[in-house]
Write an enzyme that holds these catalytic residues in place. Sequence first.
Site, PDB file in Angstrom:
ATOM      1  N   CYS A  72      54.744  19.938  20.575  1.00 58.56           N
ATOM      2  CA  CYS A  72      53.650  20.892  20.365  1.00 58.56           C
ATOM      3  C   CYS A  72      54.227  22.183  19.776  1.00 58.56           C
ATOM      4  CB  CYS A  72      52.948  21.171  21.695  1.00 58.56           C
ATOM      5  SG  CYS A  72      53.886  22.248  22.807  1.00 58.56           S
ATOM      6  N   GLU A  77      59.900  18.976  26.814  1.00 55.69           N
ATOM      7  CA  GLU A  77      60.992  19.496  25.982  1.00 55.69           C
ATOM      8  C   GLU A  77      61.569  20.782  26.560  1.00 55.69           C
ATOM      9  OE1 GLU A  77      58.057  17.479  23.096  1.00 55.69           O
ATOM     10  OE2 GLU A  77      57.949  18.645  24.944  1.00 55.69           O
ATOM     11  N   HIS A  83      56.470  21.972  29.838  1.00 52.85           N
ATOM     12  CA  HIS A  83      56.417  20.770  29.007  1.00 52.85           C
ATOM     13  C   HIS A  83      57.768  20.059  29.077  1.00 52.85           C
ATOM     14  CE1 HIS A  83      52.844  21.974  26.213  1.00 52.85           C
ATOM     15  NE2 HIS A  83      52.626  22.336  27.469  1.00 52.85           N
ATOM     16  N   CYS A 124      56.795  23.921  22.179  1.00 44.99           N
ATOM     17  CA  CYS A 124      58.046  23.181  22.286  1.00 44.99           C
ATOM     18  C   CYS A 124      58.833  23.212  20.986  1.00 44.99           C
ATOM     19  CB  CYS A 124      57.763  21.745  22.725  1.00 44.99           C
ATOM     20  SG  CYS A 124      57.124  21.660  24.410  1.00 44.99           S
TER      21      CYS A 124
END
Length: 150
Positions: free
Chosen positions: A77, A49, A47, A80
């Site tokens: 999310c 991040e 992801h 993250c």
Amino acid sequence: MREAIQLSIDKMKEGKGGPFGTVIVKDGKIIARGFNNVTSSNDPTAHAEVDAIRKACQTLGTYQLTGCDLYTSCEPCPMCLGAIYWARPDRVFYGNTKADAAAIGFDDAFIYEEIELPLHKRTIPMQQFMREEALKGFLEWEKQEGRTEY
């Protein structure tokens, strides 16, 4: 934030992954850029991040982002969010909300719901196994001289 948003659009258009971008700033300068590359790297943890956090920590030579701000194109999310708390930046700024993400097919609500359930009721079964052997590593950690606490 504009850089994170543009990164989310550019990398999505390049076919790297979903429309998510992150930049990490220290002392007014961008030190890392991350983007969602889940599908292009076959890595469910890739992801934006997490990607940016990894790069920033490498740049700074540390495992914490004290003194840094994280700008991300979307509310993080659960994965993250956990990574952000472990990295300990000073602040997080986000553009889209998790509801905005859910509206285009990126819905993490089921993860939040699963976390609240007792282990025996979760979708993915979880069972404790070989605790006594596993504890050996923890006991060794407690005895380790010069260990780095984090």
